[in-house]
Design a protein around this motif. Sequence first.
Motif, PDB file in Angstrom:
ATOM      1  N   UNK A   1      14.501  -8.273  -6.491  1.00 43.02           N
ATOM      2  CA  UNK A   1      14.511  -9.296  -5.448  1.00 43.02           C
ATOM      3  C   UNK A   1      15.793 -10.099  -5.634  1.00 43.02           C
ATOM      4  N   UNK A   2      16.727  -9.964  -4.717  1.00 41.23           N
ATOM      5  CA  UNK A   2      18.056 -10.533  -4.916  1.00 41.23           C
ATOM      6  C   UNK A   2      18.188 -11.880  -4.206  1.00 41.23           C
ATOM      7  N   UNK A   3      19.251 -12.598  -4.562  1.00 40.79           N
ATOM      8  CA  UNK A   3      19.536 -13.895  -3.953  1.00 40.79           C
ATOM      9  C   UNK A   3      21.038 -14.028  -3.762  1.00 40.79           C
ATOM     10  N   UNK A   4      21.445 -15.177  -3.249  1.00 38.78           N
ATOM     11  CA  UNK A   4      22.882 -15.444  -3.105  1.00 38.78           C
ATOM     12  C   UNK A   4      23.485 -15.956  -4.401  1.00 38.78           C
ATOM     13  N   UNK A   5      22.651 -16.138  -5.447  1.00 39.51           N
ATOM     14  CA  UNK A   5      23.150 -16.707  -6.696  1.00 39.51           C
ATOM     15  C   UNK A   5      23.637 -18.137  -6.539  1.00 39.51           C
ATOM     16  N   UNK A   6      23.261 -18.760  -5.402  1.00 40.60           N
ATOM     17  CA  UNK A   6      23.684 -20.126  -5.077  1.00 40.60           C
ATOM     18  C   UNK A   6      25.204 -20.277  -5.109  1.00 40.60           C
ATOM     19  N   UNK A   7      25.903 -19.241  -4.649  1.00 34.71           N
ATOM     20  CA  UNK A   7      27.366 -19.271  -4.632  1.00 34.71           C
ATOM     21  C   UNK A   7      27.914 -20.194  -3.551  1.00 34.71           C
ATOM     22  N   UNK A   8      27.108 -20.498  -2.549  1.00 38.12           N
ATOM     23  CA  UNK A   8      27.607 -21.300  -1.429  1.00 38.12           C
ATOM     24  C   UNK A   8      27.318 -22.787  -1.578  1.00 38.12           C
ATOM     25  N   UNK A   9      26.769 -23.196  -2.723  1.00 39.64           N
ATOM     26  CA  UNK A   9      26.471 -24.614  -2.907  1.00 39.64           C
ATOM     27  C   UNK A   9      26.939 -25.081  -4.283  1.00 39.64           C
ATOM     28  N   UNK A  10      27.359 -26.334  -4.349  1.00 37.00           N
ATOM     29  CA  UNK A  10      27.811 -26.898  -5.622  1.00 37.00           C
ATOM     30  C   UNK A  10      26.632 -27.219  -6.524  1.00 37.00           C
ATOM     31  N   UNK A  11      25.539 -27.692  -5.926  1.00 39.00           N
ATOM     32  CA  UNK A  11      24.393 -28.135  -6.712  1.00 39.00           C
ATOM     33  C   UNK A  11      23.127 -27.847  -5.934  1.00 39.00           C
ATOM     34  N   UNK A  12      22.060 -27.533  -6.645  1.00 40.37           N
ATOM     35  CA  UNK A  12      20.850 -27.055  -5.985  1.00 40.37           C
ATOM     36  C   UNK A  12      20.156 -28.127  -5.146  1.00 40.37           C
ATOM     37  N   UNK A  13      20.452 -29.407  -5.383  1.00 44.10           N
ATOM     38  CA  UNK A  13      19.847 -30.477  -4.585  1.00 44.10           C
ATOM     39  C   UNK A  13      20.866 -31.122  -3.647  1.00 44.10           C
TER      40      UNK A  13
END
Length: 347
Positions: A58-70
């Motif tokens: 189950x893959x994700x974007x690795x949060x590459x498009x955001x600086x911080x999760x909140x």
Amino acid sequence: MSELLPTSTAGSLPKPSWLAEPEKLWSPWKLEGGALTEAKQDALRVSLSEQQSAGIDIVSDGEQTRQHFVTTFIEHLSGVDFEKRETVRIRDRYDASVPTVVGAVSREEPVFVADAKFLRQQTDSPIKWALPGPMTMIDTLYDAHYKSREKLAWEFATILNQEAKELEAAGVDIIQFDEPAFNVFFEEVNDWGIAALERAVEGLRCETAVHICYGYGIKANTDWKKTLGSEWRQYEETFPAIQASNIDMVSLECHNSHVPLDLIELIRGKKVMVGAIDVASNIIEQPEEVAATLRKALQFVDVDKLYPCTNCGMAPLSREVARGKLRALSAGAEIVRRELTASRVAA
């Protein structure tokens, strides 16, 4: 999923050095404008490729498009002034300078939907997208407008529901809400926190998950963990209410933690993303270590509901270490898959 023990990550993966400073949370972007948009998409492709190469199901974007999760989500909302800052205590653990809620909060346009559509175009695998949970959002702000944690949480829950429905329409299979605050504010979680989370998932047809961990592998969190004693029983405070909620999956921290795994029995019937990778260490787990954690968890989770995962996000780690940990997660899950298959054949 038809795959037995499908693997996934809890959230972030390290960013490449050409996008942001490596191994650092809140690292500023090195580019801007159209060049930044292109660089984020390139980083997303790289992150996806590394997950696929490691065998993550189950893959994700690795949060590459955001600086911080909140804060990246909050930056896109009206009613929050990022120039007017106050120092607050984050999850009763460390002080941080945060933006101020100065008026009614609202979402004028989608935040991550375009990124999710881009990810969907790159792969046929199931994809998971992470959003901050309402309670963790309010714990990352100074509220000068609502002056009520509960009221602000409900406003954020409505906004998150809008975003989640559009992410679902974009092809996201699992929407995960990150709620590390659930491991701290137990009374509020049970009074209104879980209800606010249920508002955030209202009307969704895709699977929903809540991620509750002990935080990134940063010093403030590791120091806090040292104060928790020989057993970490925080999940015991909230799992009964979560078990009764309409959230489909629970993601939790298990490997190298002091969480008694029998606490998972409290959410029997839910799908459980079992954290089998320690994100607070640069030591790459051996596949057998991962397998051992999964075997223990299987005493309390039905086999068709166990999803091997990481404890938390891996943004503060090096890319090399993160790659090794992803491979270990997949290899450890495969060991247990083979054992389960062999036992079924023997039976």
